[in-house]
Design an enzyme around this catalytic site. Structure first.
Site, PDB file in Angstrom:
ATOM      1  CD  GLU A 127      -2.834   3.842  -6.203  1.00 21.04           C
ATOM      2  OE1 GLU A 127      -2.724   5.070  -6.216  1.00 21.04           O
ATOM      3  OE2 GLU A 127      -2.577   3.153  -5.194  1.00 21.04           O
ATOM      4  CB  SER A 144      -0.858   0.047   1.265  1.00 18.82           C
ATOM      5  OG  SER A 144      -1.648  -1.096   1.364  1.00 18.82           O
ATOM      6  CG  ASN A 186      -3.359   3.679   0.850  1.00 17.33           C
ATOM      7  OD1 ASN A 186      -4.449   3.752   1.404  1.00 17.33           O
ATOM      8  ND2 ASN A 186      -2.923   2.572   0.293  1.00 17.33           N
ATOM      9  CG  HIS A 216      -2.103  -0.470  -4.196  1.00 17.64           C
ATOM     10  ND1 HIS A 216      -2.525   0.795  -3.876  1.00 17.64           N
ATOM     11  CD2 HIS A 216      -2.371  -1.230  -3.098  1.00 17.64           C
ATOM     12  CE1 HIS A 216      -3.014   0.794  -2.654  1.00 17.64           C
ATOM     13  NE2 HIS A 216      -2.928  -0.417  -2.158  1.00 17.64           N
TER      14      HIS A 216
HETATM   15  P1  NAD Z   1      -3.858  -9.566   6.074  1.00 16.74           P
HETATM   16  O1  NAD Z   1      -3.338  -9.358   7.455  1.00 16.74           O
HETATM   17  O2  NAD Z   1      -5.309  -9.825   5.862  1.00 16.74           O
HETATM   18  O3  NAD Z   1      -3.072 -10.780   5.376  1.00 16.74           O
HETATM   19  C1  NAD Z   1      -1.676 -10.874   5.337  1.00 16.74           C
HETATM   20  C2  NAD Z   1      -1.332 -12.349   5.116  1.00 16.74           C
HETATM   21  O4  NAD Z   1       0.077 -12.452   4.884  1.00 16.74           O
HETATM   22  C3  NAD Z   1      -1.645 -13.234   6.332  1.00 16.74           C
HETATM   23  O5  NAD Z   1      -2.485 -14.302   5.926  1.00 16.74           O
HETATM   24  C4  NAD Z   1      -0.284 -13.721   6.784  1.00 16.74           C
HETATM   25  O6  NAD Z   1      -0.303 -15.055   7.299  1.00 16.74           O
HETATM   26  C5  NAD Z   1       0.507 -13.640   5.484  1.00 16.74           C
HETATM   27  N1  NAD Z   1       1.960 -13.565   5.686  1.00 16.74           N
HETATM   28  C6  NAD Z   1       2.641 -12.834   6.603  1.00 16.74           C
HETATM   29  N2  NAD Z   1       3.976 -13.052   6.432  1.00 16.74           N
HETATM   30  C7  NAD Z   1       4.105 -13.923   5.394  1.00 16.74           C
HETATM   31  C8  NAD Z   1       5.213 -14.544   4.757  1.00 16.74           C
HETATM   32  N3  NAD Z   1       6.467 -14.305   5.157  1.00 16.74           N
HETATM   33  N4  NAD Z   1       4.983 -15.381   3.737  1.00 16.74           N
HETATM   34  C9  NAD Z   1       3.716 -15.643   3.328  1.00 16.74           C
HETATM   35  N5  NAD Z   1       2.617 -15.101   3.885  1.00 16.74           N
HETATM   36  C10 NAD Z   1       2.820 -14.247   4.918  1.00 16.74           C
HETATM   37  O7  NAD Z   1      -3.363  -8.292   5.245  1.00 16.74           O
HETATM   38  P2  NAD Z   1      -3.991  -7.696   3.887  1.00 16.74           P
HETATM   39  O8  NAD Z   1      -4.983  -6.661   4.253  1.00 16.74           O
HETATM   40  O9  NAD Z   1      -4.358  -8.807   2.982  1.00 16.74           O
HETATM   41  O10 NAD Z   1      -2.725  -6.908   3.313  1.00 16.74           O
HETATM   42  C11 NAD Z   1      -1.748  -7.565   2.520  1.00 16.74           C
HETATM   43  C12 NAD Z   1      -0.974  -6.528   1.714  1.00 16.74           C
HETATM   44  O11 NAD Z   1      -1.891  -5.825   0.867  1.00 16.74           O
HETATM   45  C13 NAD Z   1      -0.261  -5.466   2.556  1.00 16.74           C
HETATM   46  O12 NAD Z   1       0.940  -5.105   1.920  1.00 16.74           O
HETATM   47  C14 NAD Z   1      -1.256  -4.312   2.536  1.00 16.74           C
HETATM   48  O13 NAD Z   1      -0.656  -3.060   2.741  1.00 16.74           O
HETATM   49  C15 NAD Z   1      -1.782  -4.430   1.114  1.00 16.74           C
HETATM   50  N6  NAD Z   1      -3.118  -3.828   0.893  1.00 16.74           N
HETATM   51  C16 NAD Z   1      -4.073  -3.883   1.863  1.00 16.74           C
HETATM   52  C17 NAD Z   1      -5.314  -3.293   1.641  1.00 16.74           C
HETATM   53  C18 NAD Z   1      -6.403  -3.358   2.688  1.00 16.74           C
HETATM   54  O14 NAD Z   1      -7.386  -2.619   2.568  1.00 16.74           O
HETATM   55  N7  NAD Z   1      -6.287  -4.192   3.699  1.00 16.74           N
HETATM   56  C19 NAD Z   1      -5.579  -2.674   0.406  1.00 16.74           C
HETATM   57  C20 NAD Z   1      -4.594  -2.675  -0.578  1.00 16.74           C
HETATM   58  C21 NAD Z   1      -3.357  -3.249  -0.327  1.00 16.74           C
END
Ligand code: NAD
Length: 291
Positions: free
Chosen positions: A152, A119, A190, A140
């Site tokens: 994005e 993000s 963001n 993104h």
């Molecule tokens: P989340 O907490 O729902 O999921 C993250 C997952 O990553 C978990 O299942 C965890 O077990 C896994 N994980 C952690 N370390 C790991 C590793 N070393 N190898 C493999 N898996 C691993 O988080 P999310 O909301 O899905 O966010 C994931 C990414 O997407 C982040 O970079 C976040 O910034 C980005 N993002 C989030 C949003 C949002 O609204 N939540 C929107 C766009 C982008």
């Protein structure tokens, strides 16, 4: 460039949504998470989301089955080695993301494209720790991935044009629209959205209004579909804090200082919907504000 097989790292709310939309667009998908429980929960989520589409007459039961057959689950990172495209969607932590790319490197073929769903973290910095910065990009997606139209696209300093065009083509095949952002902290969405959420938390912290009053005000007064606290809980408060820290560190301006109340919620483990408690408590219906 032909992309057939897509490897997704992280089966959390973003990773499982990304797997869902790629499988719907007939890509072969391999989904990996370092937590077996989260991988299982991610697949359950895809099942539920596809069932919702069936109930709304958007897809048939046969399509659901075909989509699920296109998603393979893997329990070791190295099993993503045969993919043409990797999308990293693990937690918003630079060291975690770098370790994933390093761990993948020995198993990838030369042509594989590397992308991250970060993000906010610098694409150029993440790319520079890999063996292929010219084939690396920010990809993104927005949350929830199946519903949100925008993706994005962020080039690193070394990204080559054909790689950008390949990702643009993929976005079109997914039925979504891309916007190009330069590689600055938070990119476009963001950079604008997170300071607004952080400001709402400051307004709460300073006693300007309650969670309900602030959410109601932004929904009815600014026509936002969700209030800032509903949205923060939906995104995940750990992700919100990580993004504010990247904005604060990367732009070196005190206007991006994360609100101490946000830090406190994250330290309490009150991370929002995914933990059933954040600015709202989701154990009850309708969710009850926690302040
Ligand atoms: P989340 O907490 O729902 O999921 C993250 C997952 O990553 C978990 O299942 C965890 O077990 C896994 N994980 C952690 N370390 C790991 C590793 N070393 N190898 C493999 N898996 C691993 O988080 P999310 O909301 O899905 O966010 C994931 C990414 O997407 C982040 O970079 C976040 O910034 C980005 N993002 C989030 C949003 C949002 O609204 N939540 C929107 C766009 C982008």
């Amino acid at each position: 460039m032909e992309i057939t097989r897509v490897g997704i790292v992280g089966a959390g709310q973003m990773g499982n949504g990304i797997a869902h939309v790629f499988a719907m667009a007939k890509y072969e998908v391999l989904l990996y998470d370092n937590s077996v429980e989260n991988l299982f929960n991610g697949m359950q989520r895809i099942h539920k989301d596809l069932d919702t589409l069936i109930r709304r007459d958007k897809i048939s039961a046969q399509i659901k089955q075909d989509v699920l057959e296109r998603i393979g689950q893997v329990e070791r990172l190295r099993e993503l080695g045969s993919c043409d495209l990797i999308i990293e969607a693990a937690k918003e932590d630079e060291d975690v993301k770098k370790a994933i790319f390093k761990g993948l490197e020995p198993f990838l073929s030369e042509h594989t494209l590397l992308t991250t769903n970060t993000s906010s973290i610098s694409i150029t910095r993440l790319a520079s720790c890999t063996d292929r910065p010219e084939r690396f990009m920010g990809f993104h997606f927005m949350n929830p991935v199946p519903q949100m139209k925008l993706v994005e696209l962020i080039r690193g300093i070394a990204t080559e044009d054909p790689i950008y065009q390949t990702l643009q083509g993929i976005v079109t095949r997914l039925g979504k629209t891309s916007a190009s952002s330069e590689d600055f902290p938070g990119f476009i969405v963001n950079r604008v959205l997170m300071p607004m959420i952080n400001e709402a938390i400051y307004a709460l912290y300073e006693g300007v209004g309650s969670v309900s009053a602030i959410d109601k005000s932004l929904k009815l007064g600014a026509n936002h579909p969700m209030g800032p606290f509903e949205l923060a809980d939906f995104i995940g408060l750990d992700t919100c804090l990580a993004i504010m820290n990247v904005l604060h560190d990367g732009l070196a301006d005190t206007k991006y200082r994360p609100c101490p109340l946000l830090t406190k919620y994250v330290e309490a483990g009150w991370l929002g919907r995914k933990k059933m408690r954040g600015f709202y408590d989701y154990h009850v219906n309708p969710p009850r504000p926690t302040r």
